[in-house]
Design an enzyme around this catalytic site. Structure first.
Site, short mmCIF file in Angstrom:
data_model
loop_
_atom_site.label_atom_id
_atom_site.label_comp_id
_atom_site.label_asym_id
_atom_site.label_seq_id
_atom_site.Cartn_x
_atom_site.Cartn_y
_atom_site.Cartn_z
N ASN A 58 0.80 -1.22 0.00
CA ASN A 58 0.00 0.00 0.00
C ASN A 58 0.83 1.27 0.00
O ASN A 58 0.34 2.33 -0.38
CB ASN A 58 -0.95 0.01 1.20
CG ASN A 58 -2.17 -0.87 0.97
OD1 ASN A 58 -2.52 -1.16 -0.17
ND2 ASN A 58 -2.82 -1.30 2.04
N TYR A 79 -3.05 -9.27 6.35
CA TYR A 79 -2.90 -8.87 4.95
C TYR A 79 -1.67 -8.01 4.67
O TYR A 79 -1.44 -7.64 3.52
CB TYR A 79 -4.18 -8.17 4.49
CG TYR A 79 -5.35 -9.13 4.50
CD1 TYR A 79 -5.59 -9.97 3.43
CD2 TYR A 79 -6.18 -9.23 5.62
CE1 TYR A 79 -6.64 -10.88 3.46
CE2 TYR A 79 -7.22 -10.13 5.67
CZ TYR A 79 -7.46 -10.95 4.58
OH TYR A 79 -8.50 -11.85 4.62
N HIS A 80 -0.88 -7.68 5.69
CA HIS A 80 0.45 -7.10 5.52
C HIS A 80 0.46 -5.85 4.64
O HIS A 80 1.45 -5.58 3.94
CB HIS A 80 1.41 -8.15 4.96
CG HIS A 80 1.34 -9.47 5.64
ND1 HIS A 80 0.51 -10.48 5.21
CD2 HIS A 80 1.96 -9.94 6.75
CE1 HIS A 80 0.61 -11.52 6.01
NE2 HIS A 80 1.48 -11.21 6.96
N CYS A 81 -0.65 -5.11 4.63
CA CYS A 81 -0.74 -3.87 3.83
C CYS A 81 -0.44 -4.14 2.35
O CYS A 81 0.15 -3.30 1.67
CB CYS A 81 0.20 -2.80 4.36
SG CYS A 81 -0.10 -2.33 6.07
N ALA A 82 -0.83 -5.31 1.86
CA ALA A 82 -0.55 -5.67 0.46
C ALA A 82 -1.72 -6.49 -0.09
O ALA A 82 -1.58 -7.68 -0.35
CB ALA A 82 0.75 -6.45 0.37
#
Length: 373
Positions: free
Chosen positions: A98, A326-329
C-alpha cells in the site's frame, strides 16, 4: 520468545547503532546544516557519512543523490507524486504494498501487472502494460508477504526502452539483497533503514538519479538558499525540508557500514537459507500451505488449512512472534490466493540461527497437529 518479524523491523540492532544513538543523542543533538558552529558541522558530517556508506552499498557514484526520510513510505510518496511533467499513466505490480498502491491510486491513471501464484512478476507482462505515455514504472524488489524476489534488472531495461522512469521499492531488500543502481537503471530507489539495514526505527531514504526529474512534494526551510522564497532544486536539500533526524541517520550509517563489512550477499544468503529450510519442513506437513518461490528473501508465508491466519498466529504467539493478516498488500494476497484468509508471515534476520528455524518449525507443527485433532 523468539522474534521472527524482521520484515516489519529488525528489533535487535548491531552494538554500533546503540553506541551511536547514545552518543549523538546525549552529546551532539545539534541541527545538521543549520549553522557553521562545531556541533552543527559534526551532525552534518554524520549525515554525509551515512550517505557515503549507503552509496557504496547501492553502487551510486554521487552520495549527495541520497536523501533521508522518516521511512520508505515517505520516500515512495516523493518518487510517485513528485516526478516533473505531471500526468501520465503509472505501471505498478500486484506485489507492491500500500505504500506504493495508495499514492498511485490517488493519481487515478495506472495499470496493475498481475503476478503468478508464487508472487513472481514476469517482465513480459510489465512490457504489455506500458503505454506510449507511461511516465513511471514501480516495482517492489521483494514481496513483503512471501519474500519472492522480482526481476528488477529486466524491468529496468523495459523502462529505459520506453523512456519511462523506474522506481524500485527496496524496503524489503536493502541490506540483504544486492542492489546495483547502475545495473538496474533505477531512476529512484526507496529504502527502509530499520529492516535489512538494521538501523533505527523512523529512518529511510530515497536515491534520485537525476534531480531534474523530480520536484519536491514538501517544501520548507533547508538551511540553503534561505534568502529565496523558492525551494532548492538540488539534492539532497530539495528532499530535506525541515530538520533531519541526524542522530538516527548517523546511526543508520553505522548500521550500513556493519552490513557492508559482513557482506550483503552473505547476509542475504544466510537469511534465505533459513527461510527455505523452514518452508521445506512445512511442505512436509499435510495441512500446511506455503506460499512464494525458492528465490526469496528471509521472509516466508504459510497458512494452516482450514484456519484463519490470525488464529494460527495467536496459537503460536507464546513461542514466536509472527505477523498475520494482509500485511498492507491486498493485491499480493489476491495473487497468492490468500485474499480470504490472509497469511502468517515468518521473517528471519541477521541474528537468527538454525536453532530458531527448528523452534519455529516445531511451533507450526504443534499448531497444525492441533488443527487435525
Amino acid at each position: 520468545m523468539l522474534y521472527l518479524d524482521n520484515a516489519a523491523t529488525c528489533m535487535r540492532k548491531p552494538l554500533c547503532v546503540y553506541k551511536s544513538l547514545f552518543y549523538n543523542t546525549l552529546f551532539n543533538s545539534a541541527n545538521a546544516g543549520r549553522g557553521s558552529h562545531a556541533p552543527s558541522l559534526r551532525a552534518l558530517n554524520g549525515v554525509m557519512e551515512a550517505q557515503e556508506t549507503i552509496a557504496r552499498l547501492f553502487n551510486i557514484d554521487n552520495p549527495m543523490n541520497i536523501a533521508f526520510t522518516q521511512n520508505a513510505t515517505y520516500a515512495l510518496n516523493m518518487a510517485i507524486l513528485g516526478p516533473v511533467g505531471g500526468g501520465g499513466p503509472v505501471v505498478v505490480t500486484a506485489m507492491d504494498p500500500n505504500s506504493v498502491l495508495r499514492p498511485v491510486f490517488s493519481l487515478g491513471d495506472y495499470s496493475v501487472v498481475e503476478a503468478d501464484e508464487y508472487g513472481y512478476v514476469k517482465p513480459s507482462d510489465v512490457e504489455k502494460a506500458v503505454r506510449e505515455n507511461t511516465r513511471l514504472i514501480v516495482c517492489t524488489h521483494a514481496s513483503n508477504v512471501c519474500g519472492t524476489i522480482e526481476p528488477i534488472v529486466s524491468i529496468g531495461k523495459i523502462a529505459k526502452r520506453h523512456n519511462a522512469l523506474f522506481l524500485i521499492d527496496a524496503a524489503q531488500t536493502a541490506g540483504c539483497v544486492s542492489i546495483d543502481a547502475k545495473k538496474t537503471g533505477a531512476d529512484f530507489i526507496a529504502f527502509s533503514g530499520h529492516k535489512g539495514l538494521m538501523g533505527p526505527l523512523g529512518t529511510g531514504g530515497l536515491y534520485v538519479r537525476d534531480e531534474n526529474t523530480l520536484s519536491p512534494v514538501i517544501t520548507g526551510g533547508t538551511g540553503s538558499q534561505s534568502e529565496s522564497m523558492r525551494h532548492p532544486t538540488f539534492m539532497p536539500d530539495m528532499l530535506h525540508p525541515g530538520t533531519v533526524n541526524a542522530p538516527a541517520v548517523t546511526a543508520l550509517g553505522k548500521a550500513a557500514d556493519f552490513v557492508a563489512r559482513h557482506g550483503v550477499d552473505a547476509i542475504g544468503k544466510r537469511e534465505r537459507e533459513m527461510a527455505n529450510d523452514f518452508c521445506a519442513e512445512l511442505k512436509n506437513m499435510n495441512n500446511v500451505k506455503v506460499y512464494g518461490k525458492y528465490n526469496r528473501t528471509g521472509t516466508a508465508a504459510f497458512n494452516i488449512i482450514g484456519r484463519g491466519s490470525e488464529e494460527t498466529a495467536e496459537k503460536i504467539s507464546d513461542i514466536i512472534t509472527v505477523r498475520a493478516g494482509y500485511h498492507c498488500a491486498p493485491l499480493a494476497h489476491r495473487a497468492l490466493h490468500t485474499d480470504k484468509t490472509g497469511a502468517v508471515r515468518v521473517s528471519f534476520g541477521f541474528y537468527n540461527t538454525d536453532r530458531d528455524v527448528k523452534k519455529a518449525v516445531d511451533a507450526v507443527w504443534r499448531a497444525a497437529k492441533d488443527g487435525l485433532g
